[in-house]
Enzyme design. Structure first.
Site, PDB file in Angstrom:
ATOM      1  CB  THR A  36      -0.951   0.024   1.215  1.00 16.43           C
ATOM      2  OG1 THR A  36      -0.196  -0.090   2.427  1.00 16.43           O
ATOM      3  CG2 THR A  36      -1.955  -1.118   1.131  1.00 16.43           C
ATOM      4  CE1 TYR A  65      -1.552   9.434   2.193  1.00 15.61           C
ATOM      5  CE2 TYR A  65      -3.830   9.545   2.886  1.00 15.61           C
ATOM      6  CZ  TYR A  65      -2.883   9.629   1.898  1.00 15.61           C
ATOM      7  OH  TYR A  65      -3.276   9.894   0.614  1.00 15.61           O
ATOM      8  CD  GLU A  66      -1.351   3.258   3.670  1.00 18.81           C
ATOM      9  OE1 GLU A  66      -0.629   2.322   4.040  1.00 18.81           O
ATOM     10  OE2 GLU A  66      -2.560   3.132   3.403  1.00 18.81           O
ATOM     11  N   GLY A  67       2.265   5.585   7.358  1.00 16.16           N
ATOM     12  CA  GLY A  67       3.594   5.685   7.952  1.00 16.16           C
ATOM     13  C   GLY A  67       4.232   6.997   7.565  1.00 16.16           C
TER      14      GLY A  67
END
Length: 384
Positions: free
Chosen positions: A240, A361-363
């Site tokens: 992702t 986001y997503e890390g």
């Protein structure tokens, strides 16, 4: 750069037409109103955008990661909020694809395709953002079902999703990382949508809290073995993070194209802006950054699609480079256009605000640097 197949070209042309016809006229208004147009959500469902990664055997498009990222990139050129709605729906489905039982896949994938269902991925909590292993939401087993209690925050598609993929602890202590993932339909008793966040960018994309109070989930709706969801989460992120990179690349490409067209038309001191060497250098650097980020992104997706064992650091690097590039390029686009770039009459200010979230986001990009560094410490260099 990419040798696209006929099917890929046709798919991207279809997505491009859809974005130009259905989304572009609405993008600025949706951003201003902080609202995703319900009719647009329905049109995305009709086009099959919520089932792009569902395997073909269940009626989905069965896209590999490369093709999926090409679609997300194409969407983000027009509106990043619509792109992230689609991308996060795919994120909710990916753990099921990785570790769901055959019966769970059959039921949920088929329903998603037939009904055009939208998904949300519920991991983040007030005290567990970058440190995903520190979630506090708990799932306590009682016979053939689980009781979930806890709170999630910053959930994309939170108030419009049809299904949620929710992570909860099933082990004795948070540090054990014994978490499980559960599929929960919208409107389930014990599940409530909390406040909607007022964001700087991606404003048309719904971001909300989720509250679980004795939420009953049948054991058959657990994804994979109990307590084994953390490794699945890590594998999910490998697939992702490049999709966030694709959003960022699309934003950067659109900002560069808009700024370049503006620089050709806008005149100062009797000359077009593009004729000034300082701005020529700025545009050249912007283009170089975009193409570098795009090249790394699709190198990463090719590795993922081949099942390469060293894809994790490349996934992190592609996300890091592309999102930092998007922030730099969109900011430069605003700067190049001067006062006009700062006005909502032009889309580059929205692109700049949207780009900022891709770094978070997503890390966060600080987490991406940690992922890359740890891999280097363990495995040395070259990485693959």
């Amino acid at each position: 750069m990419l040798n696209l197949s006929r099917d890929q070209k046709m798919l991207l042309a279809s997505v491009s037409r859809f974005m130009a016809r259905e989304v572009a006229p609405l993008a600025a208004g949706m951003d201003e109103e902080q609202r995703m147009d319900p009719e647009l959500v329905g049109k995305c469902a009709e086009l099959g955008l919520f089932s792009l990664i569902v395997p073909a055997e269940y009626g989905g498009a069965g896209l590999d990661l490369t093709t999926y990222c090409l679609v997300i990139e194409e969407m983000a050129k027009v509106d990043a909020s619509t792109a992230v709605m689609v991308q996060c729906s795919g994120t909710g489905l990916r753990p099921i694809n990785l570790s769901g039982s055959p019966s769970l896949k059959e039921r949920l994938f088929t329903e998603t395709v037939q009904k055009g269902l939208l998904w949300a991925f519920a991991l983040t909590e007030p005290e567990a953002g970058s440190d995903a292993a520190s979630i506090r939401t708990r799932a306590r087993r009682q016979g053939d079902r689980y009781l979930l209690n806890g709170r999630k925050c910053f959930i994309t598609n939170g108030d419009i999703a049809d299904y949620y993929l929710i992570f909860a602890l099933t082990g004795p202590e948070p540090e054990s990382r014994e978490m499980s993932a559960f599929v929960v339909p919208a409107g389930a008793p014990g599940l409530a949508v909390g406040r909607k966040e007022n964001k700087m960018g991606m404003r048309a994309s719904a971001t909300t809290d989720l509250i679980m109070e004795d939420l009953e989930v049948p054991a058959e709706d657990r994804v994979g073995p109990e307590g084994r969801a953390f490794p699945v989460l890590m594998r999910t992120l490998d697939g992702t993070r490049p999709t966030i990179a694709a959003q960022a690349v699309g934003l950067a490409e659109a900002a560069l194209a808009y700024a370049l067209a503006y620089a050709k038309e806008r005149k100062q001191f009797g000359r077009a802006l593009v004729e000034f060497q300082g701005l020529q250098f700025m545009l050249s650097e912007m283009a170089t950054k975009v193409e570098s980020a795009r090249a790394l992104l699709y190198q990463t997706t090719a590795m993922y699609d081949r099942g390469h064992p060293s894809v994790s650091p490349y996934s992190a690097m592609s996300k890091l480079l592309a999102t930092d590039t998007a922030m730099n390029v969109t900011t430069d686009a605003v700067q190049l256009m001067g006062g006009y770039g700062y006005m909502k009459d032009h889309p580059v200010e929205r692109m700049m605000r949207d780009a900022k979230l891709t770094q978070i986001y997503e890390g966060t990009n600080q987490v991406q640097r940690l992922v890359i560094s740890k891999w280097l410490q363990r495995n040395g260099y070259p990485l693959a």
